[in-house]
Design an enzyme around this catalytic site. Structure first.
Site, mmCIF file in Angstrom:
data_model
loop_
_atom_site.group_PDB
_atom_site.id
_atom_site.type_symbol
_atom_site.label_atom_id
_atom_site.label_comp_id
_atom_site.label_asym_id
_atom_site.label_seq_id
_atom_site.Cartn_x
_atom_site.Cartn_y
_atom_site.Cartn_z
ATOM 1 N N GLY B 244 -11.174 -3.976 2.649
ATOM 2 C CA GLY B 244 -11.441 -2.487 3.019
ATOM 3 C C GLY B 244 -10.870 -1.393 2.278
ATOM 4 N N GLU B 264 -3.126 1.171 0.764
ATOM 5 C CA GLU B 264 -2.164 0.163 0.623
ATOM 6 C C GLU B 264 -2.773 -1.455 0.863
ATOM 7 O OE1 GLU B 264 0.026 -2.452 2.047
ATOM 8 O OE2 GLU B 264 1.313 -0.846 2.828
ATOM 9 N N CYS B 301 3.138 -6.360 5.357
ATOM 10 C CA CYS B 301 2.840 -6.314 3.807
ATOM 11 C C CYS B 301 3.520 -6.722 2.847
ATOM 12 C CB CYS B 301 2.500 -4.793 3.643
ATOM 13 S SG CYS B 301 1.655 -4.008 4.921
#
Lengths: 526, 526
Positions: B244, B264, B301
């Site tokens: 993405g 990110e 993350c």
């Protein structure tokens, strides 16, 4: 020093390569000795390897050592003496006073960056103290500094053979940040480049730095492409054409690991002649405008290529004054036959464009590569109808856009692309219109100046030589002035690291001597 | 408040659009009311138009007004009360304590940015005083500030429905910088998004700001693409998958005017178990590691997806401890069926890879969308031979890489891609190896932590939640912490401007009250 034309990488000197070329004196068309060798992919590969090997040692240099290195480069450049000035004049067609001034600027910006390195603001040190008793969760000890990105590719510009070239602003700011540099020198001034490159190499040796800290290569476009594609290169600086800059940016974005490209590319530097200023001094403005337009044969990135004003007799007076001044302009040689050719093509395109009128011309040049000055006029509606009229014509050509009223001036401004500079000539009576323009001008440019001319860029702390696309490929930065160092840095946070693993600048004993932020509050040394 | 599923743009509420969808409770698979409308290109167009119209008024707000607006958003979010917590839990499958904590973090970062706006360091004010008598050339008065880039597109993340979503870090930092924001909300939590979006809109109204200052849209990938392509959008923030993020970056680079994308994307957050630490506390490390690995069903993350250590009985003890701890892990529902499906596919790929052994598993989940924890082991040589082993598996899966010796550990480290974090577990006896690793770790990551776990990101001044590609698309920045504001700013220089045209913060009367640099020397207020 005698020029060799050799490729020098680290401690190796490669002579007698097959592909080689000679410089041309653009003022005479004469070929200048010696022949210079083009680097190929193997040389790019080797230079990048050495730069990567040098990176950790170079970035670990203490601020004082790195500052001394930048000052040593400045000294070595001055030590080249008059031979450097003569060769730069011969290769660029630029006059001695200009080259001497540019040498002063080049040396000055190396010294400015030495001061920047010593002052330490660029480290952007931040400490958030541990809060072991905080509820519900304790806070760790957090410390941040900025570190250099890695080896940087620098592409020398044609139009400033010293200040934007081998040891110019990109190189100085990258070295100041702690990045080794591989320069692809501009082929318009290979001898100047070799001399300056040797000066940098002498400073590297004098300061005991790894030889890979700096390499100068010459080459074709493919050499530059190989350089930007090399995985060890972590950023690139470029000053040149829009096409060249976009090509490099595309190469950089297509890498497996994309890297930032700081390309300074294209700007027509609109000059606004506000009604009050035109009424007060149309004649003086016309003369001074031509002085800025023709400076350095019009070959400044900040050359005033567009003039906006309200139509009327005051503007006519400005045009008449500029016409008279331009008629006296005896053109100097342009930097290269290629640049001269592009200028003539751009000028001819304007002359053939039915939406513009040529109102003034300079003298025919005596000798080769002379770009005859030209001034064109168009109406705002025509300017808006033909996007080609906003394209940069690199050289002493400018276009006056006549606006019917303030609304049309604002409308034209909104349609402009990003610019390095915009200039306002104004009187107190122009304040209302200027205030209306200001937000648009800020959105379009990196520098806004009043009652001056955009040519001439101060190397200082507050300068911005940048601007929104396509003035540059990255409007968040400047390529001139001390802020330029930030382009080659990135932040790293250290959480709960034992003191012996912390970078020296972030240890408790070093922080009081450096500017830093402590729990959000700024602290200055002393 | 009752959820409507409407698209709201400015003062217009659009109901009953054809394309609509409903949220799913991932813990049960149940569909949640109401239906939410997808925005199409017309709505993107209108939102961007309003954002552009709002830009000048919004960026002109005084620091105190902008700070008050950020605080008003925080208040309005808290005023949503328990209904927000309940909806976020239902849409994310995350437990109440986590969502309550995340709400606190979201409110806290809005308030942090209010303080940042008031303190004024972000303006980066610089003044170089005029030197009218300097020879050979006078110096102009030069003043610099940073201004916002323009309207920003923010893409909400799935895994932090509050802190990285509609009013999360990207939105807070962009609004703090003075940029209007158009959010594309994540479809995993549309009801949470609508509630927070209404809170922001209420704050916009309360503070008398233009309605276009903030818009929330939901939509398909094409909606996001239209948003990034819109010429009025000047930057984008994204947290999500590598695919993405790369797609958005490619769209942004292909625009006629390219814009920065702060994506990110992907990080496996290597954890180094140094010999001394393993010898001292292999058992405790194994337990704590599993705690970090399984936190939030592994959907951070900064989840520790890679463990590096020297092979030997101490590492075996760590694995045994982790195996036992993981065996007790009863998985919570993952965020969406899609994320759960991707996790299972990633886990199965590892199980089918002959270069790795599965050494531990968590419990089988009770209910839908449960991702069973998994721990794999491989040898360093195998890890180096198969690049797929370094790919992120988003969820509670990790891979232990056994290194024969320190050289091999360094070699593996050099081959790693860019990371958000790296973690060192060490004792004083490990200092030599750690020092050897440090330069490599700095080059590979945005945050280095010792004797802790990477999950959990402090929102403060020294934090870096960023890192070299592919951890992010722009390693020069952070998406968490006060430095995040810098992503949305660019410098402008004002040369010789009359005081009445200078921005208020750069006038002589304002400068003493703001941090600034005067002729290169830092000055602090008071």
């Amino acid at each position: 020093m005698a020029l060799t034309g050799d490729i020098v990488i680290g401690t190796e000197r490669l002579s007698g390569r097959a592909a080689s070329f000679k410089a041309v004196d653009p003022a005479t068309g004469d070929t200048l000795e010696p022949a210079f060798a083009f680097a190929g992919e193997a040389e790019v590969e080797r230079a990048c390897e050495l730069a990567a090997e040098a990176f950790d040692a170079y970035r670990d240099t203490a601020p004082e050592s790195r500052a001394a290195f930048l000052e040593a480069i400045a000294e070595e450049i001055l030590a080249l003496g008059d031979a450097l000035v003569e060769r730069a004049c011969a290769e660029s067609g630029l006059p001695r006073a200009r080259i001497e001034g540019e040498r002063g600027r080049t040396v000055g910006q190396l010294r400015l960056f030495a001061a920047v390195v010593r002052a330490g603001h660029w480290l952007d040190l931040r400490v958030d103290t541990a809060l072991p008793d905080r509820k519900p969760l304790a806070r760790s000890d957090l410390r941040q500094r900025h570190i250099p990105l890695g080896p940087v590719a620098v592409f020398g510009a044609s139009n400033f053979p010293l200040a934007f070239s081998v040891a110019g602003g990109d190189t100085a700011s990258a070295l100041a940040a702690g990045c080794p540099v591989v320069v692809k020198g501009h082929p318009a001034h290979p001898g100047t480049g070799e001399m300056v490159g040797e000066a940098v190499r002498a400073a590297v040796a004098r300061c005991g730095l790894p030889a890979g800290t700096f390499t100068l290569l010459l080459g074709a476009n493919e050499t530059g492409a190989a350089l930007v594609r090399d995985p060890r290169i972590k950023a690139a600086g470029f000053t040149g054409s829009r096409g060249g800059g976009l090509a490099l940016a595309a190469l950089a974005a297509a890498r497996p690991e994309p890297i930032p490209v700081y390309a300074e590319m294209s700007s027509i530097n609109p000059v606004y002649l506000m009604p009050g200023a035109l009424a007060a001094r149309a004649d003086a403005l016309g003369k001074a405008f031509v002085g800025s337009l023709t400076m350095g044969a019009g070959q400044f990135c900040t050359n005033p290529g567009l003039v906006l004003a309200l139509a009327g007799p005051e503007l006519d007076a400005f045009v008449a004054s500029a016409t008279a001044a331009l008629a006296d302009y005896a053109p100097a040689a342009m930097l290269t036959p290629g640049i001269h050719g592009a200028y003539e093509a751009g000028r001819k395109a304007l002359e053939g464009n039915g939406r513009v009128r040529r109102v003034a011309e300079g003298k025919v040049g005596e000798g080769v590569n002379r770009g005859r000055g030209a001034l064109f006029v168009t109406e705002a509606a025509d300017f808006l109808a033909d996007a080609s009229l906003a394209h940069e014509v690199f050289g002493a050509s400018s276009l006056v856009v006549r606006c019917r009223d303030a609304d049309e001036m604002v409308a034209v401004t909104r349609r402009l692309e990003g610019q390095l500079t915009v200039t306002l000539h104004l009187e107190p009576s122009d304040a209302a219109l200027a205030r209306r323009l200001m937000p648009v001008l800020e959105a379009k440019s990196g520098r806004i100046l009043a009652n001056g001319w955009p040519t001439g860029v101060e190397v200082s702390h507050a300068m911005v030589h940048g601007g929104p696309f396509p003035a540059t490929s990255d409007g968040r930065s400047t390529s001139v002035g001390s802020l330029a160092i930030r382009r080659f840095l990135r932040p790293v946070c250290y959480q709960d690291l034992p003191a012996e693993l912390l970078p020296a600048v972030l240890r408790d004993d070093a922080l009081p001597g450096l500017p830093h932020m402590l729990d959000g509050a700024a602290k200055l040394p002393g």
